[in-house]
Design an enzyme around this catalytic site. Structure first.
Site, PDB file in Angstrom:
ATOM      1  NE  ARG A   1      -1.302   0.143   4.955  1.00 27.56           N
ATOM      2  CZ  ARG A   1      -1.396  -0.415   5.679  1.00 27.56           C
ATOM      3  NH1 ARG A   1      -1.957  -1.792   5.556  1.00 27.56           N
ATOM      4  NH2 ARG A   1      -1.000  -0.304   6.927  1.00 27.56           N
ATOM      5  CG  ASP A   2       3.631   3.966  -2.415  1.00 28.50           C
ATOM      6  OD1 ASP A   2       4.648   3.939  -2.024  1.00 28.50           O
ATOM      7  OD2 ASP A   2       3.589   4.998  -2.986  1.00 28.50           O
ATOM      8  CD  GLU A   3       1.210   3.008   6.170  1.00 31.86           C
ATOM      9  OE1 GLU A   3      -0.005   2.520   5.862  1.00 31.86           O
ATOM     10  OE2 GLU A   3       1.756   2.645   7.498  1.00 31.86           O
TER      11      GLU A   3
ATOM     12  CG  ASP B   1       3.289   0.174  14.401  1.00 34.58           C
ATOM     13  OD1 ASP B   1       2.535   0.942  14.686  1.00 34.58           O
ATOM     14  OD2 ASP B   1       2.924  -0.809  13.631  1.00 34.58           O
TER      15      ASP B   1
ATOM     16  CD1 TRP C   1      -0.149   5.136  16.835  1.00 33.94           C
ATOM     17  CD2 TRP C   1      -1.287   4.054  18.434  1.00 33.94           C
ATOM     18  NE1 TRP C   1      -0.361   4.065  16.418  1.00 33.94           N
ATOM     19  CE2 TRP C   1      -1.016   3.195  17.331  1.00 33.94           C
ATOM     20  CE3 TRP C   1      -2.099   3.622  19.552  1.00 33.94           C
ATOM     21  CZ2 TRP C   1      -1.919   1.943  17.294  1.00 33.94           C
ATOM     22  CZ3 TRP C   1      -2.531   2.396  19.436  1.00 33.94           C
ATOM     23  CH2 TRP C   1      -2.700   1.443  18.404  1.00 33.94           C
TER      24      TRP C   1
ATOM     25  CG  HIS D   1       2.457  -3.971  10.359  1.00 31.66           C
ATOM     26  ND1 HIS D   1       2.176  -3.774   9.114  1.00 31.66           N
ATOM     27  CD2 HIS D   1       1.809  -3.116  10.997  1.00 31.66           C
ATOM     28  CE1 HIS D   1       1.329  -2.557   8.986  1.00 31.66           C
ATOM     29  NE2 HIS D   1       1.171  -2.153  10.311  1.00 31.66           N
TER      30      HIS D   1
ATOM     31  CD  GLU E   1      -2.035  -3.425   9.200  1.00 32.74           C
ATOM     32  OE1 GLU E   1      -2.469  -2.275   9.599  1.00 32.74           O
ATOM     33  OE2 GLU E   1      -2.213  -3.543   7.901  1.00 32.74           O
TER      34      GLU E   1
END
Length: 469
Positions: A9-11, A18, A79, A311, A290
């Site tokens: 997903r081009d990330e 994480d 996060w 991930h 993920e």
């Protein structure tokens, strides 16, 4: 390694959640201090004036309206807590107070930001939160786990406040240590009032709802025993499978082992049916996924729009493997492995061997290995191959029953100092490295006691003094 790369997903984004769940595992495997020093400086630079921390660092999502936040703060509990957890973990693993001092203002700003959210400074029950992201107890098609987000947020609020208090003590900021210690007392009391029923059960019946208060020391005494017992039941009744997401998974096995259910903790690790770590391997995985069900048992995909096969967050199980299965850990009161903790646990299940090696920042190279043969005993050997100048170790054993003059498993004579019971989680002996060349610790499980009763483990320390110059 720490920038999550998701080619399908081009990330290429540095998600803070994480980073904070994986940092302890990464610090055991690599010298990550230079990377995280730079990354934490970026976090401090991108931190908002109100103290909130963006979802990703560097903050390249500026202006991106995630989940219809309608211009609200792009921040979340667990996060944003990377602002406190990451510098504190680096201090524990490397002992460098300079980075802790450099990030202290950022750490304090994050806790102070949480403090002014909502009407009660002791609970965080407002704003957007990812919660236990991608937990399997979520509603069908949802990314958000079933654990109440305010429970997750308040638990992490307490954790960050505890870290800030401890960091203030390390840096000699005694007034801050006192103030944030008092704040922590208030948060803990509010957490118990809000999320624990009068009978001692958590208000939510998810695994993560039980994991967080155990991990962050928000329960004690009989209530702690009840919460741990309920967590064990949840895992057992689920066929020794997890149902946790990004928040609960890193701490699942840690909390089970710490609260008397280590045998249960080993079983999810060894599952190869969905959901489990080994399930993805059965589907051809060579990296961490993920989603637990990135590829479902019937071969279909979880999702077309968000399904990463690279991930690292769930790889945080490594921390438990190193510290609890292999048994090589540090003492948080002596950062940077100046004091080594060797705490052998039963291997359990199909595990027959475990070993870990660590080159510590204080100059030592330490190795611990364990094996279990067909006989009912296991062994642990520890060798400080290159001990640092300032070093001590703590050998933690468990025993019960009457003391023996000889080890009932190998019949070796026990010195007078070992002829005693009640060694439960107490140091057997503390030794400086200078006169020690090698230390072996033999742990015998469930051996019959010649004097009656039973001991679950006993320890013998063999010392070989260095040859005199």
């Amino acid at each position: 390694m720490f920038r999550r790369i998701v080619p399908q997903r081009d990330e290429r984004l540095g998600w803070t959640g994480d980073a904070q769940v994986f940092i302890r595992t990464s610090a055991f495997n690599y010298h990550v201090a230079p990377f995280f020093t730079k990354w934490l400086r970026d976090l401090k630079a991108d931190q908002m004036p109100d103290g909130s921390v963006p979802f990703v660092i560097p903050d390249v999502l500026e202006g991106f309206n995630f989940n219809n936040l309608n211009g609200g703060p792009q921040t979340s509990s667990a996060w944003g807590d990377a602002a406190t957890i990451c510098p504190w973990t680096l201090y524990l693993c490397y002992g460098d107070e300079r980075l802790l001092a450099e990030q202290y203002g950022s750490m304090k700003a994050w806790v102070d930001y949480i403090r002014v959210q909502g009407e009660d400074e002791h609970v965080w029950d407002s704003g957007f939160h990812f919660g236990d992201w991608l937990a399997l107890d979520a509603h069908e098609g949802s990314y958000f786990g079933a654990t109440p987000v305010e429970l997750v947020a308040t638990a992490y609020y307490a954790y960050s406040t505890r870290i800030l208090r401890d960091a203030a003590s390390v840096l000699g900021k005694e007034e801050d240590a006192r103030l944030y210690g008092e704040l922590l007392v208030g948060i803990t009391a509010k957490f118990r009032e809000r999320f624990i029923a009068p009978a001692g059960q958590m208000i939510a019946s998810t695994q993560t709802a039980h994991i967080l208060p155990l991990m962050f020391d928000l329960v004690e005494g009989d209530v702690r025993k009840q919460v741990a017992r309920d967590l064990n039941a949840l895992v057992t009744e689920n066929g020794y499978h997890l149902s946790t997401g990004f928040v609960g998974t890193p701490y699942l096995c840690l909390t089970l082992s710490d609260n008397g259910y280590h045998d249960t903790a080993v079983k999810p690790l060894l599952q190869d049916t969905y959901p489990s770590w080994l399930y993805s391997i059965s589907k051809g995985a060579t990296t961490i996924w993920e989603h637990w069900d990135g590829i479902k048992p019937d071969g279909s995909f979880w999702s077309d729009d968000m399904n990463s096969y690279n991930h690292y967050a769930y790889g945080a199980i490594g921390d438990w493997l190193y510290r609890y299965v292999a048994g090589l850990d540090l003492d948080e009161k002596a950062a940077a492995y100046k004091r080594i903790r060797i705490h052998p646990r039963s291997l359990g299940g199909a595990l027959t061997y475990a070993a870990a090696e660590l080159s510590s920042p204080t100059g030592g190279f330490n190795r611990v290995g364990r094996s279990r043969g067909t006989e009912s005993r296991s062994g642990c050997k520890y060798r400080p191959i290159r001990p640092p100048r300032s070093f001590s170790k703590e050998l933690l054993l468990r025993s019960r029953g009457r003391a023996a003059r000889r080890c009932p498993a190998c019949r070796a004579s026990l010195p007078p100092t070992k002829r005693r019971a009640g060694l439960s989680c107490r140091p057997v002996r503390e030794l400086t490295a200078s006169p020690i060349r090698a230390v072996s610790l033999n742990v015998h499980r469930r051996a019959g006691h010649p004097a009656g009763g039973e001991i679950s483990s006993c320890g013998i320390i063999f010392l070989r003094p260095r040859a005199s110059a």
